[in-house]
Design a protein around this motif. Structure first.
Motif, PDB file in Angstrom:
ATOM      1  N   LEU A 203      -8.222  -3.923 -14.903  1.00  0.00           N
ATOM      2  CA  LEU A 203      -6.855  -4.322 -15.213  1.00  0.00           C
ATOM      3  C   LEU A 203      -6.829  -5.682 -15.910  1.00  0.00           C
ATOM      4  N   THR A 204      -7.649  -6.607 -15.441  1.00  0.00           N
ATOM      5  CA  THR A 204      -7.732  -7.928 -16.077  1.00  0.00           C
ATOM      6  C   THR A 204      -8.146  -7.800 -17.536  1.00  0.00           C
ATOM      7  N   GLU A 205      -9.149  -6.989 -17.778  1.00  0.00           N
ATOM      8  CA  GLU A 205      -9.645  -6.816 -19.141  1.00  0.00           C
ATOM      9  C   GLU A 205      -8.599  -6.163 -20.043  1.00  0.00           C
ATOM     10  N   GLU A 206      -7.923  -5.136 -19.545  1.00  0.00           N
ATOM     11  CA  GLU A 206      -6.995  -4.394 -20.383  1.00  0.00           C
ATOM     12  C   GLU A 206      -5.660  -5.113 -20.575  1.00  0.00           C
ATOM     13  N   LEU A 207      -5.221  -5.890 -19.578  1.00  0.00           N
ATOM     14  CA  LEU A 207      -3.953  -6.600 -19.699  1.00  0.00           C
ATOM     15  C   LEU A 207      -4.108  -7.970 -20.346  1.00  0.00           C
ATOM     16  N   GLY A 208      -5.337  -8.481 -20.361  1.00  0.00           N
ATOM     17  CA  GLY A 208      -5.561  -9.813 -20.924  1.00  0.00           C
ATOM     18  C   GLY A 208      -5.072 -10.922 -20.025  1.00  0.00           C
ATOM     19  N   GLU A 209      -4.827 -10.622 -18.763  1.00  0.00           N
ATOM     20  CA  GLU A 209      -4.416 -11.605 -17.755  1.00  0.00           C
ATOM     21  C   GLU A 209      -5.142 -11.308 -16.460  1.00  0.00           C
ATOM     22  N   GLN A 210      -5.421 -12.360 -15.690  1.00  0.00           N
ATOM     23  CA  GLN A 210      -6.165 -12.191 -14.452  1.00  0.00           C
ATOM     24  C   GLN A 210      -5.383 -11.371 -13.437  1.00  0.00           C
ATOM     25  N   VAL A 211      -6.001 -10.298 -12.945  1.00  0.00           N
ATOM     26  CA  VAL A 211      -5.452  -9.505 -11.849  1.00  0.00           C
ATOM     27  C   VAL A 211      -6.411  -9.645 -10.679  1.00  0.00           C
ATOM     28  N   THR A 212      -5.882 -10.011  -9.523  1.00  0.00           N
ATOM     29  CA  THR A 212      -6.698 -10.321  -8.352  1.00  0.00           C
ATOM     30  C   THR A 212      -6.416  -9.326  -7.236  1.00  0.00           C
ATOM     31  N   PHE A 213      -7.477  -8.838  -6.607  1.00  0.00           N
ATOM     32  CA  PHE A 213      -7.307  -7.992  -5.439  1.00  0.00           C
ATOM     33  C   PHE A 213      -6.954  -8.845  -4.233  1.00  0.00           C
ATOM     34  N   VAL A 214      -5.898  -8.459  -3.509  1.00  0.00           N
ATOM     35  CA  VAL A 214      -5.505  -9.156  -2.286  1.00  0.00           C
ATOM     36  C   VAL A 214      -5.384  -8.132  -1.153  1.00  0.00           C
ATOM     37  N   ASP A 215      -5.811  -8.544   0.033  1.00  0.00           N
ATOM     38  CA  ASP A 215      -5.715  -7.725   1.231  1.00  0.00           C
ATOM     39  C   ASP A 215      -4.292  -7.855   1.766  1.00  0.00           C
ATOM     40  N   GLU A 216      -3.445  -6.893   1.409  1.00  0.00           N
ATOM     41  CA  GLU A 216      -2.025  -6.985   1.756  1.00  0.00           C
ATOM     42  C   GLU A 216      -1.470  -5.579   1.972  1.00  0.00           C
ATOM     43  N   GLU A 217      -0.864  -5.350   3.146  1.00  0.00           N
ATOM     44  CA  GLU A 217      -0.344  -4.025   3.442  1.00  0.00           C
ATOM     45  C   GLU A 217       1.143  -3.887   3.156  1.00  0.00           C
ATOM     46  N   GLY A 218       1.835  -5.012   2.959  1.00  0.00           N
ATOM     47  CA  GLY A 218       3.289  -4.987   2.800  1.00  0.00           C
ATOM     48  C   GLY A 218       3.787  -4.063   1.702  1.00  0.00           C
ATOM     49  N   PRO A 219       3.261  -4.171   0.476  1.00  0.00           N
ATOM     50  CA  PRO A 219       3.758  -3.285  -0.591  1.00  0.00           C
ATOM     51  C   PRO A 219       3.545  -1.801  -0.291  1.00  0.00           C
ATOM     52  N   LEU A 220       2.384  -1.464   0.276  1.00  0.00           N
ATOM     53  CA  LEU A 220       2.120  -0.059   0.606  1.00  0.00           C
ATOM     54  C   LEU A 220       3.046   0.410   1.721  1.00  0.00           C
ATOM     55  N   ARG A 221       3.268  -0.446   2.704  1.00  0.00           N
ATOM     56  CA  ARG A 221       4.165  -0.090   3.799  1.00  0.00           C
ATOM     57  C   ARG A 221       5.583   0.156   3.278  1.00  0.00           C
ATOM     58  N   GLU A 222       6.033  -0.711   2.374  1.00  0.00           N
ATOM     59  CA  GLU A 222       7.372  -0.547   1.813  1.00  0.00           C
ATOM     60  C   GLU A 222       7.466   0.742   1.001  1.00  0.00           C
ATOM     61  N   MET A 223       6.430   1.030   0.244  1.00  0.00           N
ATOM     62  CA  MET A 223       6.430   2.225  -0.594  1.00  0.00           C
ATOM     63  C   MET A 223       6.442   3.502   0.238  1.00  0.00           C
ATOM     64  N   MET A 224       5.642   3.541   1.301  1.00  0.00           N
ATOM     65  CA  MET A 224       5.464   4.776   2.062  1.00  0.00           C
ATOM     66  C   MET A 224       6.505   4.962   3.153  1.00  0.00           C
ATOM     67  N   GLY A 225       7.171   3.907   3.564  1.00  0.00           N
ATOM     68  CA  GLY A 225       8.190   4.049   4.597  1.00  0.00           C
ATOM     69  C   GLY A 225       7.619   4.630   5.873  1.00  0.00           C
ATOM     70  N   ASP A 226       8.274   5.665   6.394  1.00  0.00           N
ATOM     71  CA  ASP A 226       7.825   6.230   7.674  1.00  0.00           C
ATOM     72  C   ASP A 226       6.544   7.038   7.555  1.00  0.00           C
ATOM     73  N   LYS A 227       6.008   7.181   6.334  1.00  0.00           N
ATOM     74  CA  LYS A 227       4.726   7.853   6.151  1.00  0.00           C
ATOM     75  C   LYS A 227       3.543   6.868   6.151  1.00  0.00           C
ATOM     76  N   PHE A 228       3.828   5.574   6.324  1.00  0.00           N
ATOM     77  CA  PHE A 228       2.754   4.579   6.226  1.00  0.00           C
ATOM     78  C   PHE A 228       1.672   4.817   7.273  1.00  0.00           C
ATOM     79  N   ASP A 229       2.045   4.960   8.529  1.00  0.00           N
ATOM     80  CA  ASP A 229       1.032   5.135   9.577  1.00  0.00           C
ATOM     81  C   ASP A 229       0.255   6.429   9.385  1.00  0.00           C
ATOM     82  N   THR A 230       0.932   7.473   8.916  1.00  0.00           N
ATOM     83  CA  THR A 230       0.245   8.731   8.627  1.00  0.00           C
ATOM     84  C   THR A 230      -0.798   8.535   7.542  1.00  0.00           C
ATOM     85  N   LEU A 231      -0.411   7.816   6.495  1.00  0.00           N
ATOM     86  CA  LEU A 231      -1.349   7.569   5.403  1.00  0.00           C
ATOM     87  C   LEU A 231      -2.529   6.730   5.871  1.00  0.00           C
ATOM     88  N   MET A 232      -2.292   5.765   6.723  1.00  0.00           N
ATOM     89  CA  MET A 232      -3.397   4.930   7.221  1.00  0.00           C
ATOM     90  C   MET A 232      -4.359   5.756   8.079  1.00  0.00           C
TER      91      MET A 232
END
Length: 299
Positions: free
Chosen positions: A228-257
């Protein structure tokens, strides 16, 4: 002339397979949705196809949908499909119709994975391969003319789906670190083109066979962030964060985990197959190709 039914045509892969077949003059296309809203969307997208309502849990609606066709493509949705009910309904409907020359069934099973090797907790998620370890043996035992299209890898549409919002807002690849693994990625375009190839070809050449779609390279989150960094020409950093996935999946978050706890381990021994090259006569799409082509989704 092939008369092809796409069951689940409003889903990502069903819709793309229908797209790949819609302009073929040798194909009479029928597309199915289980909902009226899906029916209306299919009518708009496929004006020259026949559109029908077919509910996975209603055998008689499946019988009606299959009447007059000779090929069927089946791709069931994650989380919502009880294969203990759905696959027997499909089998019974096809046997009742009697004119089905080929069923192409999408699965995602590492070699040797069977239901007895999975915990009840994982099977209960109805996610990923656990749907298919129930469906596959039922279809094999049915005696129907089945071709399996097996994709024991992640599908590339998950890249923008899971990652794009945080990449766009914060230039971060935000996912829980416990979900990280060295994964193969296969594009939805390659999958749908192979499905179309299997459906429009000679059924006799494919009955009883399993075509496996994988990738030559594997990537973890850090490596995806690097692309992503190479293709966008801007630094993209991996972060250990569950918040966005939890928000996206809603009540399916625990099932997905729960699913991730199995998935991060189960696919490590999958080997590469040159199925795209063999069937389509071209190289398959790489992760870099895909992100470059879909760059607009990440900026």
């Amino acid at each position: 002339m092939s008369r092809i039914l796409i069951l689940g045509a409003t889903g990502n892969l069903g819709q793309l397979a229908a797209d790949a077949l819609a302009s073929d003059p040798q194909v009479t296309l029928r597309v199915a949705s289980s909902r009226r809203s899906g029916y209306d969307r299919l009518k708009a997208r496929f004006p020259h196809a026949e559109v029908v309502i077919a509910d996975w849990y209603d055998r008689e609606s499946l019988v009606k949908a299959m009447q007059g066709v000779n090929r069927v493509f089946v791709a069931t949705p994650d989380f919502y499909t009880d294969e203990h009910l759905v696959t027997p309904n499909i089998i019974s409907a096809a046997q009742s119709v009697g004119d089905i020359e080929q069923i192409v069934r999408l699965i995602a099973i590492p070699d040797g994975l069977t239901a007895d090797r999975l915990s009840p907790e994982f099977l209960a998620t109805r996610c990923g391969a656990n749907l298919h370890v129930i469906a596959k043996p039922l279809l094999v035992a049915s005696g129907l003319p089945v071709t399996f299209l097996n994709v024991p890898a992640w599908i590339m549409f998950n890249l923008p789906w899971f990652l794009a919002p945080e990449v766009k807002k914060h230039r971060q690849l935000a996912m829980p670190a416990v979900t990280d693994a060295s994964r193969m990625w296969v594009s939805e375009g390659d999958i749908s083109e192979v499905a179309a190839r299997l459906l429009r070809g000679s059924a006799e050449d494919h009955i009883g066979r399993e075509y496996v779609l994988t990738a030559a390279q594997r990537y973890n989150y850090q490596q995806i962030a690097g692309i992503l960094t190479e293709e966008l020409g801007e630094q993209v950093t991996f972060v250990d964060e569950e918040g966005p996935l939890r928000e996206m999946m809603g009540d399916k978050f625990d099932t997905l985990m729960t699913y991730f706890r199995h998935e991060t381990q189960a696919y490590g021994e999958v080997t590469h197959h040159e199925t795209v090259v063999d069937l389509l006569g071209r190289p398959q799409v790489t992760v870099q190709d895909y992100i470059r082509h879909h760059r607009h989704l990440f900026i």
